[in-house]
Design a protein around this motif. Structure first.
Motif, short mmCIF file in Angstrom:
data_model
loop_
_atom_site.label_atom_id
_atom_site.label_comp_id
_atom_site.label_asym_id
_atom_site.label_seq_id
_atom_site.Cartn_x
_atom_site.Cartn_y
_atom_site.Cartn_z
N THR A 1 -6.23 4.12 -3.92
CA THR A 1 -6.24 2.66 -4.15
C THR A 1 -7.59 2.07 -3.74
O THR A 1 -7.67 1.01 -3.13
CB THR A 1 -5.09 1.93 -3.43
N LEU B 1 0.83 -1.20 0.00
CA LEU B 1 0.00 0.00 0.00
C LEU B 1 0.86 1.24 0.00
O LEU B 1 0.53 2.25 -0.63
CB LEU B 1 -0.92 0.00 1.23
N ARG C 1 -8.76 -1.48 -4.71
CA ARG C 1 -8.21 -2.55 -3.88
C ARG C 1 -9.04 -2.72 -2.63
O ARG C 1 -9.33 -3.83 -2.17
CB ARG C 1 -6.76 -2.22 -3.50
N ALA D 1 1.77 2.72 -3.37
CA ALA D 1 0.79 3.45 -4.15
C ALA D 1 0.94 4.95 -4.02
O ALA D 1 1.03 5.65 -5.02
CB ALA D 1 -0.61 3.02 -3.74
#
Length: 419
Positions: free
Chosen positions: A178, A11, A181, A14
């Motif tokens: 994100t 993460l 996701r 990103a």
């Protein structure tokens, strides 16, 4: 993703993977259909977040107000007013000055994000009783974005008998990202902006007033100059600035160096950009800019439960070379940027743009730079994005701790600065 190795979590990649020539929405006919970002509104989690925060009425209220507009000028006044009202309402909710209107914890940044998207989608679908072309509609959305992000409401005490001893601090945050996701995601930097806006901290040198704004996770907005438009007037007036975003798991980083490269990771509209960061006067554009935050003081201080690092690593193509290499101690002479300490996404880009603007304005001694927060994680039993709850006690605790530590870092920074 198209990203060079910089030893970070998934993460963290990103948002790690940030002076533009300002452009206007009127350069070409604009697309006014709902964006990818707005289309996520219809998922269950965003609707639950809006309902449990009491922000589910925001977009319909804007729609009713717009239905009374009889001209473009009236519509513009409405979107600015309602956008500013949303920002103030979000700040008041986080800071405890307004009824919670729901069981979602006050510290949550997500109601602001999803309510804003509801408002922009409302403007896109609005059919007024007067002529409104696509360029004007996009201009209204731009006004709404600025007002609802706090970008045009940055206010500091006037110098004088009351304000002369109050230092001025500018802090910026980001939207969640994100989201394909995990659509439940919150961004601790956005939560920090809401928690700190308009607050006064006490430092060893006296009080300091913090003003904040939030930026979108969209490449095009940055190319269109949203950072420079917001910061150009403010930087000569402040004593310190810190751009803040979510970074690596379990740690804070003070990013020493920022690179002039976009790495291509998709933004919130699922658009990627792989290129040199587009700025005004590219002939004088440096490959690297540097923090002027007092990083040694920050790292040495006890600011909270997460460790804080002075991150010096970058990724570069060395002078005369063709392959990218990681440089743990920073860039070498004549190299070409491929990732700053904060990667090559919009967090690096906002740091690059803000520090380049600082330097181009002749403010090289102004303390400023980028702070990466830990990744905001859900509790151990709440990790499935499809079946998990939109919040849990560990999630709230992590966010509150990150926000408190950013506040402590800023306090150390303004005390340790040389201004």
């Amino acid at each position: 993703m198209n990203y060079l190795p910089v030893r970070i979590g998934v993460l963290g990649l990103a948002l790690l993977a940030g002076l533009a020539a300002p452009t206007t929405a009127g350069g070409a006919e604009a697309d006014v259909s709902a964006t990818v970002e707005e289309q996520r509104l219809d998922r269950a989690a965003p609707q639950e977040i809006l309902r449990r925060s009491g922000f589910d009425a925001v977009a319909p209220e804007l729609g009713r107000a717009l239905s009374k507009a009889r001209s473009y000028a009236q519509a513009e006044r409405i979107v600015v007013r309602e956008g500013a009202r949303l920002w103030a309402r979000a700040v008041d909710r986080v800071q405890g000055r307004a009824p919670a209107r729901g069981d979602l914890s006050r510290d949550d940044d997500r109601p602001l994000y999803w309510a804003r998207l509801g408002m922009t989608r409302e403007v896109r679908g609005w059919e007024p009783g007067f002529d409104l072309n696509d360029r004007q509609r996009v201009a209204l959305i731009g006004k709404l974005e600025q007002a609802s992000r706090g970008q045009d409401s940055l206010r500091y005490p006037a110098h004088g008998s009351r304000g002369k001893d109050v230092k001025r601090i500018l802090v910026t945050g980001f939207d969640p990202f994100t989201l394909d996701r995990d659509v439940r995601i919150s961004n601790p930097s956005g939560a920090t902006a809401l928690a700190l806006d308009g607050t006064v901290i006490q430092t060893a040198d006296g009080p300091a007033r913090i003003e904040t704004a939030v930026f979108p996770v969209r490449w095009q907005d940055f190319a269109d100059g949203t950072v420079e438009r917001t910061l150009r007037r403010q930087l000569p007036r402040v004593d310190l600035f810190a751009t803040v975003s979510q970074g690596r798991v379990g740690r804070f980083d003070i990013e020493r160096t920022n690179g002039a490269w976009r790495g291509g990771f998709p933004d919130n509209d699922n658009i990627g950009r792989t290129e040199t960061i587009p700025v005004a006067d590219p002939a004088t554009q440096p490959q690297w800019t540097s923090t002027t935050l007092p990083y040694a003081d920050i790292v040495a201080a006890n600011t909270g439960r997460f460790p804080v690092y002075d991150n010096t690593s970058v990724t570069e193509i060395p002078a005369g070379g063709t392959e990218a290499v990681v440089r743990p101690q920073g860039p070498t002479a004549g190299s070409t940027a491929r990732a700053g300490g904060g990667g090559n996404y919009l967090s690096n880009e906002i740091a690059y743009r803000a520090t380049l603007l600082r330097d181009r304005l002749g403010l090289g001694s102004l303390p400023g730079g980028h702070v990466h927060t830990p990744v905001l994680q859900f509790g151990a039993g709440n990790t499935d994005p499809t079946t998990g709850a939109v919040t849990d006690p560990e999630f709230v605790r992590n966010r509150l701790d990150i926000v408190a530590q950013v506040r402590a870092i800023v306090t150390v920074a303004v005390t340790g600065s040389t201004v």
